[in-house]
Design a protein around this motif. Structure first.
Motif, PDB file in Angstrom:
ATOM      1  N   GLU A  77     -13.760  80.278-123.985  1.00 40.97           N
ATOM      2  CA  GLU A  77     -13.454  79.812-125.341  1.00 40.97           C
ATOM      3  C   GLU A  77     -14.614  80.117-126.285  1.00 40.97           C
ATOM      4  OE1 GLU A  77     -11.850  75.677-127.486  1.00 40.97           O
ATOM      5  OE2 GLU A  77     -12.303  75.716-125.339  1.00 40.97           O
ATOM      6  N   ILE A  78     -15.822  79.924-125.824  1.00 44.31           N
ATOM      7  CA  ILE A  78     -17.000  80.223-126.635  1.00 44.31           C
ATOM      8  C   ILE A  78     -17.101  81.718-126.909  1.00 44.31           C
ATOM      9  CG2 ILE A  78     -19.541  80.270-126.609  1.00 44.31           C
ATOM     10  CD1 ILE A  78     -19.411  77.565-125.118  1.00 44.31           C
ATOM     11  N   ARG A  79     -16.894  82.524-125.885  1.00 47.94           N
ATOM     12  CA  ARG A  79     -16.960  83.982-126.062  1.00 47.94           C
ATOM     13  C   ARG A  79     -15.863  84.481-126.984  1.00 47.94           C
ATOM     14  NH1 ARG A  79     -18.092  83.685-120.385  1.00 47.94           N
ATOM     15  NH2 ARG A  79     -15.923  84.242-119.918  1.00 47.94           N
ATOM     16  N   ALA A  80     -14.674  83.890-126.896  1.00 45.52           N
ATOM     17  CA  ALA A  80     -13.557  84.298-127.760  1.00 45.52           C
ATOM     18  C   ALA A  80     -13.857  84.015-129.225  1.00 45.52           C
ATOM     19  CB  ALA A  80     -12.283  83.579-127.332  1.00 45.52           C
ATOM     20  N   ALA A  81     -14.692  83.018-129.468  1.00 46.87           N
ATOM     21  CA  ALA A  81     -15.073  82.674-130.849  1.00 46.87           C
ATOM     22  C   ALA A  81     -16.272  83.484-131.328  1.00 46.87           C
ATOM     23  CB  ALA A  81     -15.380  81.184-130.942  1.00 46.87           C
ATOM     24  N   GLY A  82     -16.749  84.413-130.496  1.00 50.44           N
ATOM     25  CA  GLY A  82     -17.863  85.270-130.881  1.00 50.44           C
ATOM     26  C   GLY A  82     -19.211  84.837-130.354  1.00 50.44           C
ATOM     27  N   GLY A  83     -19.241  83.791-129.544  1.00 46.52           N
ATOM     28  CA  GLY A  83     -20.495  83.303-129.006  1.00 46.52           C
ATOM     29  C   GLY A  83     -20.814  83.891-127.647  1.00 46.52           C
ATOM     30  N   SER A  84     -21.922  83.422-127.079  1.00 45.96           N
ATOM     31  CA  SER A  84     -22.364  83.881-125.764  1.00 45.96           C
ATOM     32  C   SER A  84     -22.382  82.695-124.811  1.00 45.96           C
ATOM     33  CB  SER A  84     -23.766  84.495-125.854  1.00 45.96           C
ATOM     34  OG  SER A  84     -24.244  84.846-124.569  1.00 45.96           O
ATOM     35  N   ALA A  85     -21.720  82.855-123.656  1.00 44.00           N
ATOM     36  CA  ALA A  85     -21.663  81.756-122.696  1.00 44.00           C
ATOM     37  C   ALA A  85     -21.389  82.283-121.306  1.00 44.00           C
ATOM     38  CB  ALA A  85     -20.580  80.751-123.093  1.00 44.00           C
ATOM     39  N   VAL A  86     -21.943  81.592-120.323  1.00 43.62           N
ATOM     40  CA  VAL A  86     -21.637  81.849-118.918  1.00 43.62           C
ATOM     41  C   VAL A  86     -21.293  80.526-118.268  1.00 43.62           C
ATOM     42  CG1 VAL A  86     -23.083  83.912-118.712  1.00 43.62           C
ATOM     43  CG2 VAL A  86     -24.065  81.650-118.238  1.00 43.62           C
ATOM     44  N   ALA A  87     -20.482  80.594-117.223  1.00 45.60           N
ATOM     45  CA  ALA A  87     -20.055  79.394-116.521  1.00 45.60           C
ATOM     46  C   ALA A  87     -20.895  79.177-115.268  1.00 45.60           C
ATOM     47  CB  ALA A  87     -18.584  79.494-116.153  1.00 45.60           C
ATOM     48  N   HIS A  88     -21.072  77.902-114.926  1.00 45.93           N
ATOM     49  CA  HIS A  88     -21.755  77.549-113.682  1.00 45.93           C
ATOM     50  C   HIS A  88     -21.002  76.400-113.040  1.00 45.93           C
ATOM     51  CE1 HIS A  88     -24.646  75.230-111.197  1.00 45.93           C
ATOM     52  NE2 HIS A  88     -25.122  76.426-110.885  1.00 45.93           N
ATOM     53  N   GLN A  89     -20.455  76.626-111.865  1.00 45.27           N
ATOM     54  CA  GLN A  89     -19.815  75.561-111.118  1.00 45.27           C
ATOM     55  C   GLN A  89     -20.837  74.989-110.156  1.00 45.27           C
ATOM     56  OE1 GLN A  89     -16.821  76.677-108.320  1.00 45.27           O
ATOM     57  NE2 GLN A  89     -16.358  74.560-107.743  1.00 45.27           N
TER      58      GLN A  89
END
Length: 316
Positions: A61-73
Motif C-alpha cells: 500500500e505504501i509503495r502503491a502511493a509512491g513511497g518506499s517500504a519493505v515487509a518484515h514478518q
C-alpha cells in the motif's frame, strides 16, 4: 518543498493492522522509508498461524502511493528476530532513524483468574518486545554516534495505554506491561539523549481489533465522517514525534485520541507527613494517614481516572 521525514528510515512494529498500519502509512506520507513489521497472527490474543500477508499488504500500500517500504514478518518478543528487524532496516536503507513500537496482544482476566501463561505472554510481547527492538536500535545509534564523533538522528515512539494510568481491573498483565513501557521509555530517553536520540511514549485511544470489546458501546458515525476513535487520529502525533521538529520532546508521556493530545505530568506528591519523633510509630502513622484517607473515596487509586475524564474499567 521537502517532506518532514524525507531521507529518514523507520520501523513500525505491529503495523499490519489498526494503529500500527495507520502509523506506518503516516510516516510514509511524511517521506520516511518504512519497514513494516507484523507477526501476522489473526487472534488479538496472539493465537492462530503466523502470516506474512498483513505486513506485505501494508508495505504494498505504501509503495502503491509512491513511497518506499519493505515487509518484515517477525515476533519482536524474540530477541533474535528483533535484531534481524533492525538489521533489515539498516541493510535496506543504510541506517535506522525512527523506531515505533506498537506490537501487542491481549489476554484479559481478573488477577485471581489469570494463569501464569496469560501473564507471561502479555508481558513478553509488550514489554520485552519494546525492550528488544529498543536495545538493537540503541546499539546502532550509539555505534553511529561514536563513528561520527557526535550526535546522530534517532527517534523512539513507544506505545503505552490509559490502562496503566487508570488501572484496568480486568487487565493486570496489560496494565503492568504498559506501565513498564513508560519506565523503559523514560530510562531510554535519559540514556540516549547524548547520542541525539529522543524517546517518548503515547497512550492512544482507538477502535482496533485489540479494543473491539472496550469500545463496543461507542457508535461509529453514520454520516461518513471520521470516527472519533479512528487510528488516523493517533498517527499524526507519531509522525510529529518522529520528526526533527520534536527535538525538545524527550521522555514525555502523551495521551491522544479524537483530535485531542494531552501531555501528562510526572506524578506529584499529594501529601507529606513528618514524624514528630526520630522514627514513625504505628500509632503516629495511624493518626496522620488515617485522618488523610478518612474522607477520600474508597476506590480512589494512585492514578485517578477522572483526571482525563475516563470511566472505570477497561481502556485502550
Amino acid at each position: 518543498m521537502s517532506l518532514p521525514l524525507e531521507g529518514l528510515s523507520a520501523i513500525v512494529t505491529g503495523a499490519g493492522r489498526g494503529l500500527g498500519r495507520a502509523e506506518a502509512l503516516e510516516l510514509a506520507r511524511l517521506g520516511a522509508s518504512v519497514v513494516v513489521n507484523d507477526y501476522g497472527r489473526p487472534g488479538r490474543d496472539g493465537s492462530g498461524d503466523a502470516s506474512a500477508t498483513p505486513a506485505e499488504e501494508v508495505a504494498a500500500e505504501i509503495r502503491a502511493a509512491g513511497g518506499s517500504a519493505v515487509a518484515h514478518q517477525g515476533d519482536v518478543s524474540d530477541f533474535g528476530q528483533a535484531r534481524d528487524l533492525v538489521g533489515l532496516a539498516v541493510s535496506t536503507y543504510g541506517k535506522l532513524d525512527i523506531l515505533v513500537n506498537n506490537a501487542g496482544i491481549l489476554r484479559d482476566r481478573m488477577v485471581f483468574s489469570m494463569s501464569e501463561e496469560e501473564w507471561d505472554s502479555v508481558i513478553r510481547v509488550h514489554l520485552k518486545g519494546h525492550f528488544n527492538t529498543t536495545h538493537f536500535a540503541s546499539v546502532h545509534w550509539r555505534e553511529r554516534s561514536k563513528a561520527a564523533g557526535g550526535p546522530v538522528y534517532g527517534r523512539i515512539v513507544n506505545t503505552s495505554s490509559e490502562a496503566f494510568l487508570a488501572g484496568s481491573a480486568g487487565q493486570p498483565n496489560y496494565a503492568a506491561a504498559k506501565g513498564g513501557i513508560v519506565g523503559l521509555t523514560t530510562s531510554t530517553a535519559l540514556a540516549l539523549s547524548k547520542y541525539g536520540v529522543t524517546a517518548n511514549v503515547i497512550c492512544p485511544r482507538a477502535r482496533t481489533r485489540m479494543t473491539q470489546d472496550v469500545f463496543a458501546g461507542f457508535q461509529e458515525p453514520e454520516d461518513g465522517s471520521l470516527d472519533a476513535l479512528a487510528p488516523e487520529h493517533v498517527a499524526p502525533l507519531v509522525g510529529y514525534l518522529a520528526s526533527p521538529a520534536a527535538a525538545k520532546a524527550n521522555g514525555q508521556l502523551l495521551v491522544v485520541h479524537g483530535g485531542m493530545v494531552a501531555v501528562v505530568e510526572r506524578p506529584k506528591v499529594a501529601a507529606k507527613f513528618d514524624t514528630s519523633k526520630d522514627v514513625f510509630s504505628y500509632e503516629e502513622l495511624e493518626g496522620v494517614l488515617g485522618a488523610y484517607y478518612e474522607d477520600r473515596p474508597l476506590n480512589e487509586t494512585f492514578a485517578a481516572a477522572e483526571v482525563l475524564g475516563l470511566k472505570r474499567g477497561g481502556v485502550a
